[in-house]
Design a protein around this motif. Structure first.
Motif, PDB file in Angstrom:
ATOM      1  N   PHE A  81     -15.327-110.513 -24.250  1.00 44.05           N
ATOM      2  CA  PHE A  81     -16.321-110.880 -23.247  1.00 44.05           C
ATOM      3  C   PHE A  81     -17.675-110.287 -23.623  1.00 44.05           C
ATOM      4  O   PHE A  81     -17.750-109.194 -24.192  1.00 44.05           O
ATOM      5  N   THR A  82     -18.740-111.028 -23.305  1.00 37.30           N
ATOM      6  CA  THR A  82     -20.103-110.572 -23.567  1.00 37.30           C
ATOM      7  C   THR A  82     -20.912-110.649 -22.282  1.00 37.30           C
ATOM      8  O   THR A  82     -20.919-111.692 -21.613  1.00 37.30           O
ATOM      9  N   GLU A  83     -21.588-109.552 -21.918  1.00 37.48           N
ATOM     10  CA  GLU A  83     -22.451-109.580 -20.741  1.00 37.48           C
ATOM     11  C   GLU A  83     -23.692-110.407 -21.065  1.00 37.48           C
ATOM     12  O   GLU A  83     -24.520-110.021 -21.879  1.00 37.48           O
ATOM     13  N   THR A  84     -23.804-111.555 -20.419  1.00 37.57           N
ATOM     14  CA  THR A  84     -24.912-112.470 -20.697  1.00 37.57           C
ATOM     15  C   THR A  84     -25.929-112.509 -19.569  1.00 37.57           C
ATOM     16  O   THR A  84     -27.060-112.941 -19.769  1.00 37.57           O
ATOM     17  N   ILE A  85     -25.517-112.104 -18.359  1.00 40.42           N
ATOM     18  CA  ILE A  85     -26.394-112.195 -17.183  1.00 40.42           C
ATOM     19  C   ILE A  85     -26.210-110.933 -16.356  1.00 40.42           C
ATOM     20  O   ILE A  85     -25.077-110.429 -16.204  1.00 40.42           O
ATOM     21  N   ASN A  86     -27.293-110.402 -15.818  1.00 39.23           N
ATOM     22  CA  ASN A  86     -27.212-109.262 -14.901  1.00 39.23           C
ATOM     23  C   ASN A  86     -28.315-109.433 -13.869  1.00 39.23           C
ATOM     24  O   ASN A  86     -29.496-109.422 -14.205  1.00 39.23           O
ATOM     25  N   VAL A  87     -27.921-109.604 -12.621  1.00 39.96           N
ATOM     26  CA  VAL A  87     -28.886-109.808 -11.541  1.00 39.96           C
ATOM     27  C   VAL A  87     -28.761-108.664 -10.542  1.00 39.96           C
ATOM     28  O   VAL A  87     -27.710-108.017 -10.443  1.00 39.96           O
ATOM     29  N   PRO A  88     -29.824-108.383  -9.780  1.00 39.73           N
ATOM     30  CA  PRO A  88     -29.753-107.312  -8.776  1.00 39.73           C
ATOM     31  C   PRO A  88     -28.660-107.586  -7.755  1.00 39.73           C
ATOM     32  O   PRO A  88     -28.447-108.712  -7.333  1.00 39.73           O
ATOM     33  N   GLY A  89     -27.956-106.511  -7.366  1.00 37.13           N
ATOM     34  CA  GLY A  89     -26.876-106.646  -6.412  1.00 37.13           C
ATOM     35  C   GLY A  89     -27.337-106.380  -4.992  1.00 37.13           C
ATOM     36  O   GLY A  89     -28.522-106.134  -4.738  1.00 37.13           O
ATOM     37  N   PRO A  90     -26.409-106.400  -4.037  1.00 39.30           N
ATOM     38  CA  PRO A  90     -26.759-106.276  -2.620  1.00 39.30           C
ATOM     39  C   PRO A  90     -26.927-104.840  -2.146  1.00 39.30           C
ATOM     40  O   PRO A  90     -27.324-104.613  -1.015  1.00 39.30           O
ATOM     41  N   GLY A  91     -26.607-103.860  -2.992  1.00 38.21           N
ATOM     42  CA  GLY A  91     -26.701-102.474  -2.572  1.00 38.21           C
ATOM     43  C   GLY A  91     -25.464-102.031  -1.813  1.00 38.21           C
ATOM     44  O   GLY A  91     -24.747-102.835  -1.222  1.00 38.21           O
ATOM     45  N   GLY A  92     -25.199-100.713  -1.852  1.00 41.30           N
ATOM     46  CA  GLY A  92     -24.056-100.184  -1.122  1.00 41.30           C
ATOM     47  C   GLY A  92     -22.767-100.266  -1.907  1.00 41.30           C
ATOM     48  O   GLY A  92     -22.716-100.798  -3.014  1.00 41.30           O
ATOM     49  N   GLN A  93     -21.710 -99.736  -1.310  1.00 43.48           N
ATOM     50  CA  GLN A  93     -20.433 -99.643  -2.001  1.00 43.48           C
ATOM     51  C   GLN A  93     -19.387-100.623  -1.489  1.00 43.48           C
ATOM     52  O   GLN A  93     -18.297-100.685  -2.023  1.00 43.48           O
ATOM     53  N   PHE A  94     -19.684-101.365  -0.456  1.00 36.60           N
ATOM     54  CA  PHE A  94     -18.693-102.288   0.102  1.00 36.60           C
ATOM     55  C   PHE A  94     -19.230-103.708  -0.007  1.00 36.60           C
ATOM     56  O   PHE A  94     -20.140-104.094   0.724  1.00 36.60           O
TER      57      PHE A  94
END
Length: 488
Positions: A81-94
């Motif tokens: 597998f290759t990381e091709t995309i990384n977008v900001p997440g929603p924050g928090g741990q749940f």
């Protein structure tokens, strides 16, 4: 999930120390595939083929407090597998992830929840260089803390995926809540929840789509475990019932080496656009079975046994490898945005044959007649009959006996309707052409020939088929001669 397309379910295991995929060996054991995925604490995962290349990719909600991110790892088809995309997440741990094509453009989009935000990431499809990207559509959805459910489903049967959320708190409400957001099109989602929430003090609620009364409308089932441990069934009273998609057409299975590639034409649906349909593939070792690739659907009616996309998602082309030699049977159905499965397409069959030396003669055939997988050449003439070994194989003949060069066409089946039968190797990698003549001198492929489904299942790699000469009419003199040619 089938991460390597060998028809066996594999296993993803993750914690703060490692993220591993264990490949199913098919004998009750699993082997670490060494997929190269990073470890991540408090993470969530979801499989979806975002680029429609026939391999399931992996989205990961990497929860690291307020700096969470959503990396998407492309399945390279070789176990890595290759990381091709990384977008900001929603924050928090749940948080949770859910793939779904909310805008019916044929590409899977991604919904993400977390303590900081709830986002819908639109798949922009490939750019000029073939790269993919995702964009937050700013749908205005509420923050979902302690998420327990995020699920797509078309509850109002308008052909667009709506979104179901369940959590401990939604935007600081202090209540366990169930929310449904109707997809109004043009990236707009409207809260139509009404009285779906249930009060409580702990994040113990969950919900799921299901048409529990089979009336063509997605209902809801929700659980409340901290206040009497209740389960609620919410009936969908929508006025418009859903109709099932049509069956896909033009099915084709192409065997190449140890792989078989399935293709089919799109189905249609009264509510869901063609690009919004997904597909469900089944493969079995006998007619009417799905023991090699389960369909999670009734094999007669097509009724789905779970509210989700089909197992090959948006694809109309899928490749499987690693099947043992033998005859297999397959079909495919379409699944619409309300997760209703349509009728199964007319089932097809194919034969997997290992050919270690790639000479066109399968190993089982060479072993049977020579005791070796490399001893016979396709152009050779083992019995001195004048007929090549490949021709003998193609028409199910014994290459060691000259007497086996008897006519392969069953001439007794010829009659006024232009029909006959012949015996051949049941190998979809071979192409058979029917030639006709009225004088045994001039041969042509007109009238065209349409080969019907084999009359009986293949036995030892050999099958008998019926052929009808399309547009046939008795020639002057009443005679027509037929011969069959085989080629790879």
């Amino acid at each position: 999930m089938y991460f390597n397309n060998d028809g066996r379910l594999d296993l993803l295991v993750a914690n703060s120390s490692a993220t591993r995929i264990f490949r199913n060996n098919g004998d009750g054991t699993f082997t670490d595939a060494n997929a190269g995925l990073p470890a991540a604490a408090n993470s969530r995962y979801s499989w979806g083929d975002y680029d429609n290349d026939g391999y399931l990719d992996l989205a990961m909600l990497d929860a690291k407090g307020s700096s969470s991110s959503v990396p998407i790892f492309h399945n390279n088809g070789n176990g890595a597998f290759t990381e091709t995309i990384n977008v900001p997440g929603p924050g928090g741990q749940f948080g949770l992830l859910a793939w779904g094509d909310y805008n019916n453009d044929g590409y899977l989009d991604l919904a993400v929840t977390g303590d900081g935000s709830t986002t819908i990431l639109r798949n922009n499809g490939p750019d000029g260089s073939g790269a993919y990207s995702f964009t937050d559509i700013n749908a205005g959805l509420p923050v979902v803390s302690y998420s327990s459910t995020i699920s797509w489903g078309d509850y109002d049967n308008d052909g667009r995926l709506d979104l179901l959320l369940a959590s401990g708190t939604i935007s600081g409400s202090g209540e366990n809540q169930i929310r449904v957001f109707r997809n109004a099109g043009n990236d707009i989602f409207v809260d139509v929840s009404g009285n779906l929430w249930a009060n409580g003090d702990f994040p113990t609620h969950s919900a799921a789509w299901m048409d529990w009364d089979n009336d063509g409308r997605l209902d809801l089932v929700q659980m409340e475990s901290n206040a009497g441990e209740k389960v609620y069934f919410r009936h969908n009273n929508a006025s418009h019932a859903n109709t099932a998609p049509t069956a896909p057409s033009n099915l084709h299975a192409s065997v190449n080496g140890g792989k078989v590639t399935f293709t089919w034409d799109a189905a249609s649906d009264a509510e869901t656009p063609a690009n919004g349909l997904s597909y469900n593939l089944r493969i079995g070792s006998a007619p009417g079975k799905d023991d090699l690739m389960p369909a999670m659907a009734d094999l007669t009616s097509g009724q789905r046994r779970l509210p989700a996309m089909g197992n090959v998602q948006k694809n109309r082309r899928w490749t499987i490898h690693g099947l043992a030699d033998g005859t297999y049977y397959w079909s495919v159905q379409a699944v619409d945005s309300a997760w209703v499965g349509g009728a199964w397409a007319t089932a097809g069959s194919f034969v997997m044959l290992t050919d270690s030396d790639s000479d066109g003669l399968p190993d089982y055939w060479e072993l049977k007649y020579s005791g070796s997988t490399t001893a016979m050449s396709p152009g050779g003439n083992t019995d001195g009959s004048g007929m090549s070994n490949f021709t003998k194989y193609a028409f199910g003949l014994d290459p060691t006996k000259g007497s086996s060069v008897n006519p392969i066409i069953d001439t007794t089946a010829l009659h006024g309707a232009g029909q006959f039968s012949y015996t051949r190797a049941a190998n979809s990698a071979l192409t058979y052409t029917v030639w006709t003549s009225t004088d045994l001198t001039d041969w042509g492929t007109t009238p065209a020939a349409a080969t019907k489904v084999p009359r009986v299942p293949a036995v030892d790699g050999v099958e008998t088929v019926d052929v009808t000469l399309t547009g046939y009419s008795p020639p002057p003199g009443g005679k027509i001669f037929v011969r069959v040619k085989a080629a790879q």
